[in-house]
Design a protein around this motif. Structure first.
Motif, PDB file in Angstrom:
ATOM      1  N   ILE A 113       0.853  -1.191   0.000  1.00  7.29           N
ATOM      2  CA  ILE A 113       0.000   0.000   0.000  1.00  7.29           C
ATOM      3  C   ILE A 113       0.885   1.236   0.000  1.00  7.29           C
ATOM      4  O   ILE A 113       1.785   1.366   0.834  1.00  7.29           O
ATOM      5  N   LYS A 115       1.006   5.553  -0.080  1.00 13.12           N
ATOM      6  CA  LYS A 115       0.205   6.744   0.209  1.00 13.12           C
ATOM      7  C   LYS A 115       0.886   8.002  -0.306  1.00 13.12           C
ATOM      8  O   LYS A 115       2.102   8.066  -0.423  1.00 13.12           O
ATOM      9  N   ASN A 116       0.072   8.971  -0.619  1.00 10.08           N
ATOM     10  CA  ASN A 116       0.560  10.283  -1.031  1.00 10.08           C
ATOM     11  C   ASN A 116      -0.263  11.304  -0.263  1.00 10.08           C
ATOM     12  O   ASN A 116      -1.466  11.413  -0.452  1.00 10.08           O
ATOM     13  N   LYS A 117       0.405  12.017   0.649  1.00 12.75           N
ATOM     14  CA  LYS A 117      -0.315  12.975   1.470  1.00 12.75           C
ATOM     15  C   LYS A 117       0.442  14.288   1.524  1.00 12.75           C
ATOM     16  O   LYS A 117       1.613  14.328   1.894  1.00 12.75           O
ATOM     17  N   VAL A 130       5.395   5.242  -0.235  1.00 15.92           N
ATOM     18  CA  VAL A 130       4.703   6.307  -0.958  1.00 15.92           C
ATOM     19  C   VAL A 130       4.394   5.843  -2.375  1.00 15.92           C
ATOM     20  O   VAL A 130       5.035   4.933  -2.907  1.00 15.92           O
ATOM     21  N   GLU A 147      -3.013  13.538  -3.748  1.00 18.61           N
ATOM     22  CA  GLU A 147      -3.329  13.056  -2.406  1.00 18.61           C
ATOM     23  C   GLU A 147      -4.159  11.795  -2.547  1.00 18.61           C
ATOM     24  O   GLU A 147      -5.111  11.756  -3.315  1.00 18.61           O
ATOM     25  N   GLU A 149      -4.312   7.149  -1.973  1.00 20.84           N
ATOM     26  CA  GLU A 149      -3.735   5.864  -1.604  1.00 20.84           C
ATOM     27  C   GLU A 149      -3.907   4.870  -2.747  1.00 20.84           C
ATOM     28  O   GLU A 149      -4.910   4.906  -3.465  1.00 20.84           O
ATOM     29  N   THR A 151      -3.303   0.562  -3.706  1.00 19.97           N
ATOM     30  CA  THR A 151      -3.047  -0.775  -3.159  1.00 19.97           C
ATOM     31  C   THR A 151      -2.858  -1.776  -4.293  1.00 19.97           C
ATOM     32  O   THR A 151      -3.659  -1.800  -5.239  1.00 19.97           O
ATOM     33  N   PHE A 164      -6.752   2.456  -6.723  1.00 21.87           N
ATOM     34  CA  PHE A 164      -6.339   3.704  -6.084  1.00 21.87           C
ATOM     35  C   PHE A 164      -7.491   4.700  -6.060  1.00 21.87           C
ATOM     36  O   PHE A 164      -8.437   4.622  -6.843  1.00 21.87           O
ATOM     37  N   GLY A 166      -8.333   9.029  -4.518  1.00 22.22           N
ATOM     38  CA  GLY A 166      -7.817  10.234  -3.887  1.00 22.22           C
ATOM     39  C   GLY A 166      -8.191  11.459  -4.674  1.00 22.22           C
ATOM     40  O   GLY A 166      -9.280  11.527  -5.264  1.00 22.22           O
TER      41      GLY A 166
END
Length: 206
Positions: A113, A115-117, A130, A147, A149, A151, A164, A166
């Motif tokens: 997984i 993430k981009n935050k 990321v 922004e 997520e 998987t 994905f 976001g």
């Protein structure tokens, strides 16, 4: 007539010798390439199934489908050690790049997984894995996940599935959250070409 026959035989013998030389040269070249790849720890899968390499793409941006179902996408997956996995999914006029990167044991955690935050693309800053996603169509658009997520829900030799969601926008929108639009995607890649660099496929599949 005898002279013509002799000439034809000479030509056939010459071409046969040339063909043999070319095949011998090709075999030597392939052997050198194979040894070099083995030395640096590279292995590949599904190259012989290139005609079966196909990706089903479902991506919506701001409620609109970005691609038609009949678009012919193919996938190449490159994995470098246990810290990076990159998917290049291309058609004739479109390209999707999905990259997962993390700390040294990123690929030991299943499912993978990313993430981009708030634009944090350094695993140390993000405290984990990321993901970066860029979606482009020639003479159309270029969107990037700003922004969200992603998987990898399935990762085996014959199929890779990625989901994905976001918010996304253009590169110029990176500092303008008010311009970001919702994005959702599901990609199923059948028989993708896989390149494993210094990592064994058995360590990845799930």
């Amino acid at each position: 007539m005898k002279k013509i026959n002799a000439l034809l035989i000479s030509i056939v013998m010459f071409l046969s010798c040339q063909d043999a030389k070319e095949k011998a040269s090709e075999n030597v070249t392939n052997s050198v390439i194979e040894k070099t790849l083995n030395q640096v720890g590279v292995a590949s899968e599904n190259i012989e199934r290139a005609n079966q390499n196909k990706a089903e793409i479902e991506i919506t941006y701001d409620g609109q489908n970005l691609f038609s179902k009949d678009e012919n996408f193919k996938t190449i997956m490159n994995t470098a050690g246990k810290q990076m996995m990159v998917f290049s999914i291309d058609s004739e006029d479109a390209k999707i790049n999905i990259s997962f990167s993390g700390l040294k044991d990123m690929l030991d955690v299943k499912p993978i997984i990313g993430k981009n935050k708030e634009g944090k693309l350094d695993p140390k800053d993000a405290n984990g894995t990321v993901v970066t996603i860029v979606i482009a169509k020639e003479n159309g658009f270029v969107y990037t996940l700003l922004e969200g997520e992603a998987t990898i829900t399935k990762l085996v030799q014959d199929e890779v599935s990625i989901e994905f969601s976001g918010k996304a926008g253009t590169f110029l929108d990176a500092n303008k959250p008010e311009n970001w639009k919702p994005i959702h995607g599901k990609i199923i890649s059948k028989y993708p070409v896989m390149n494993f660099i210094q990592v064994k496929k058995e360590e990845l599949f799930y």
